[in-house]
Design a protein around this motif. Structure first.
Motif, short mmCIF file in Angstrom:
data_model
loop_
_atom_site.label_atom_id
_atom_site.label_comp_id
_atom_site.label_asym_id
_atom_site.label_seq_id
_atom_site.Cartn_x
_atom_site.Cartn_y
_atom_site.Cartn_z
N PRO A 220 37.06 -21.09 -5.56
CA PRO A 220 37.37 -19.66 -5.76
C PRO A 220 37.12 -19.23 -7.20
N ASN A 221 36.69 -17.96 -7.36
CA ASN A 221 36.57 -17.34 -8.67
C ASN A 221 36.88 -15.86 -8.53
N SER A 222 36.71 -15.11 -9.63
CA SER A 222 37.10 -13.70 -9.62
C SER A 222 36.28 -12.87 -8.63
N MET A 223 35.07 -13.33 -8.27
CA MET A 223 34.22 -12.60 -7.33
C MET A 223 34.58 -12.89 -5.87
N SER A 224 35.38 -13.91 -5.64
CA SER A 224 35.66 -14.33 -4.26
C SER A 224 36.52 -13.34 -3.51
N GLN B 222 42.10 -8.10 -3.83
CA GLN B 222 41.29 -7.64 -4.97
C GLN B 222 42.05 -7.63 -6.28
N HIS B 223 43.36 -7.33 -6.23
CA HIS B 223 44.14 -7.27 -7.47
C HIS B 223 44.30 -8.63 -8.14
N LEU B 224 43.92 -9.73 -7.44
CA LEU B 224 44.05 -11.07 -8.02
C LEU B 224 42.82 -11.47 -8.84
N ALA B 225 41.80 -10.61 -8.89
CA ALA B 225 40.57 -10.96 -9.60
C ALA B 225 40.86 -11.33 -11.05
N ILE C 219 50.06 -14.35 -0.20
CA ILE C 219 49.53 -13.02 0.13
C ILE C 219 48.56 -13.20 1.29
N ALA C 220 48.93 -12.71 2.45
CA ALA C 220 48.12 -12.88 3.64
C ALA C 220 48.07 -11.56 4.41
N LYS C 221 47.05 -11.40 5.25
CA LYS C 221 46.93 -10.19 6.07
C LYS C 221 46.79 -10.57 7.53
N GLY C 222 45.57 -10.92 7.95
CA GLY C 222 45.36 -11.31 9.34
C GLY C 222 45.25 -12.81 9.50
N ASP C 223 45.35 -13.26 10.75
CA ASP C 223 45.30 -14.70 11.01
C ASP C 223 43.95 -15.30 10.64
N ARG C 224 42.87 -14.51 10.69
CA ARG C 224 41.53 -15.04 10.46
C ARG C 224 40.96 -14.59 9.11
N GLU C 225 41.81 -14.04 8.26
CA GLU C 225 41.37 -13.59 6.95
C GLU C 225 41.89 -14.53 5.87
N PRO C 226 41.17 -14.61 4.75
CA PRO C 226 41.61 -15.53 3.69
C PRO C 226 42.96 -15.10 3.12
N PHE C 227 43.70 -16.08 2.60
CA PHE C 227 44.98 -15.76 1.99
C PHE C 227 45.06 -16.43 0.63
N ALA C 228 45.95 -15.95 -0.21
CA ALA C 228 46.15 -16.49 -1.55
C ALA C 228 47.53 -17.10 -1.66
N ARG C 229 47.63 -18.15 -2.46
CA ARG C 229 48.93 -18.81 -2.68
C ARG C 229 49.13 -19.04 -4.17
N LEU C 230 50.33 -18.70 -4.61
CA LEU C 230 50.70 -18.95 -6.00
C LEU C 230 51.41 -20.30 -6.09
N THR C 231 50.87 -21.19 -6.90
CA THR C 231 51.49 -22.50 -7.13
C THR C 231 51.90 -22.60 -8.60
N ASP C 232 52.50 -23.70 -8.97
CA ASP C 232 52.88 -23.90 -10.36
C ASP C 232 51.68 -24.03 -11.28
N LEU C 233 50.47 -24.19 -10.69
CA LEU C 233 49.26 -24.26 -11.49
C LEU C 233 48.46 -22.96 -11.44
N GLY C 234 48.96 -21.96 -10.71
CA GLY C 234 48.28 -20.68 -10.64
C GLY C 234 47.89 -20.31 -9.22
N TRP C 235 47.09 -19.23 -9.10
CA TRP C 235 46.67 -18.73 -7.79
C TRP C 235 45.45 -19.50 -7.28
N THR C 236 45.44 -19.72 -5.98
CA THR C 236 44.27 -20.31 -5.33
C THR C 236 44.06 -19.65 -3.98
N LEU C 237 42.87 -19.78 -3.43
CA LEU C 237 42.51 -19.14 -2.17
C LEU C 237 42.26 -20.19 -1.10
#
Length: 470
Positions: free
Chosen positions: A158-162, A170-173, A205-223
């Motif tokens: 993942p990166n800011s364009m993902s 989008q706000h996680l860019a 941060i999730a929306k639909g079952d088949r859409e990507p989601f984001a998770r905040l961990t102690d090391l930061g955000w990942t997709l």
């Protein structure tokens, strides 16, 4: 213990020219109209997207790694969060940049592509630290096993364009690393399940079952998930690149990663185990293959090489392969006494009693065992071993008295204090082949083989046992 892999489809749709020709052909049946430059640009953008392969994001995140000795020297690398790996791995190039201190570790490693355990000697780095790319919280890494390379696919990171095509992300860019900076990084760390803290979700941060989601961990955000739109996913793939990193590693020692509590072993269970051993003198093993010796194996062989000798009577004399001496004032004597009282109840069988007494008389009269002097009876630096008798099914008239080094006191037994030593048994296949190699075969049985070796004086007190005065 192997689980899902993540994959990246590296497929190609029809070329832009083919699609444009196709579009033009369809429009021949329609009324021709002037196409604006803006519409052409939009068409090119759509065509470019159709060329992009489906991207499945992995839990990969930029982190700073340092050593506890020099925390100011931080190296920025990507880290893959892999809950399916039992250990944490680091690339050799990252270790070199950190100038980290390492130790040698013998490992059993198995992976999805190699389910058979592979024994190997690895460098391992203790005392490493990690923090997220935009985080100040520092975590202490478990011992990291050196790896020449951790397989990865840059398109899956993942990166800011993902997040640009997904409004709910989008706000996680601004939280994610830029494409330009991310392209400079290597995948230098794989964090396994032995650091469970990094897998705890601080926010999802999730929306639909088949859409990507984001998770905040102690090391930061990942997709996680497929960031390619549904229409692009319909492109038929003719090539798939699969990247698998899941691995299970276990140190070659008696203390392992997972433990299971076993019930206390009773005499009946021990008898079954002993009889099984007696019935399989030539068990087929893989010992003819090259084996890597563990640190304990090397220590065992060194002790035997340096301290085994012949005494004045011509007997081979050796020390016990002590790993750590039993504690003083242990309760082994009480345990041995309780087992001895249970043994006496079996002496109601006259045949069993006769065979047992005869065996004990032999080992004492032949010098295989000696009476402990009264002045040394209370020596706290000693261990009492219980004993019991078993019969081989094919030799019902000959008893074997087993001295039970696996009897536990306070959770420890005599065997726990001894080095196990390497397996040097010949394989059954090798024995059978050599048996047929020559015309004449010589077979023999050494009487009382175990008792032909003597123990050095300083270790005799660890092999005490109880018996009658006469």
């Amino acid at each position: 213990m192997f689980h899902e892999h993540y994959m990246h489809t590296n497929d190609t749709a029809k070329s832009a020219s083919e699609m444009q020709n196709h579009a033009s052909g369809n429009q021949n049946n329609l009324k021709q109209s002037k196409i604006s430059n803006e519409e052409k640009a939009a068409a090119r953008q759509c065509t470019d997207k159709m060329h992009k392969p489906a991207q499945v994001m992995s839990w990969t995140i930029p982190v700073y790694i340092s050593t506890s000795d020099n925390p100011q020297n931080e190296i920025l690398v990507y880290a893959l969060l892999d809950s399916g790996s039992s250990h944490t791995f680091i690339t050799q190039s990252t270790l070199n940049k950190l100038h980290a201190k390492t130790i040698t570790q013998n490992m059993n490693i198995s992976t999805l592509t190699n389910t058979e355990e592979t024994k190997s000697v690895k460098e391992a780095a203790p005392g490493l630290l990690v923090r997220g790319y935009r985080r100040q919280k520092v975590l202490k890494l478990p011992i990291c096993i050196s790896q020449s390379k951790i397989p990865s696919n840059s398109d899956d990171i993942p990166n800011s364009m993902s997040v640009q095509d997904w409004p709910h992300l989008q706000h996680l860019a601004k939280e994610l690393i830029s494409v330009e900076e991310g392209n400079k990084l290597e995948l230098g760390l794989l964090i396994g399940s032995n650091l469970p803290q990094v897998f705890i979700s601080r926010q999802d941060i999730a929306k639909g079952d088949r859409e990507p989601f984001a998770r905040l961990t102690d090391l930061g955000w990942t997709l996680m998930g497929n960031i390619t739109s549904e229409t692009i996913q319909k492109v038929v793939a003719n090539h798939v690149d699969i990247v698998v990193n899941r691995s299970v590693a276990a140190p070659l020692s008696r203390s392992n990663i997972a433990f299971r509590v076993k019930p206390e072993t009773h005499d009946d269970d021990l008898e079954k185990r002993i009889l099984k051993i007696l019935s399989s003198d030539f068990e087929s093993t893989i010992s003819d293959k090259t084996k890597t010796l563990s640190i304990e194996d090397i220590s065992f062989l060194k002790t035997m090489k340096e301290q085994v000798h012949k005494d004045s009577d011509g007997y081979i004399t050796m020390p016990l392969p002590i790993k750590c001496e039993p504690s003083r004032h242990n309760n082994s004597k009480s345990m041995a006494m309780n087992r001895f009282k249970l043994l006496q109840k079996k002496f109601t069988n006259p045949t069993f009693k006769e065979h047992y007494y005869a065996f004990m008389k032999d080992i004492i009269s032949l010098g295989d065992a000696e009476l402990v002097p009264e002045s040394e009876v209370e020596n706290p630096k000693s261990w009492y071993v219980p004993h019991f008798g078993v019969y081989h099914p094919k030799k019902p008239d000959k008893i074997r008295v087993v001295f039970d080094g696996s009897a536990k006191v306070g959770g420890m037994c005599l065997n726990d204090h001894l080095l196990e030593g390497p397996d040097q048994l010949n394989s059954l296949i090798g024995i059978l082949l050599r048996f047929r190699k020559e015309q004449v075969v010589l077979a023999c049985d050494i009487s009382r083989m175990f008792h032909q070796f003597r123990v050095v004086d300083r270790h005799k007190d660890f092999l005490r046992f109880l018996w009658f005065d006469s």
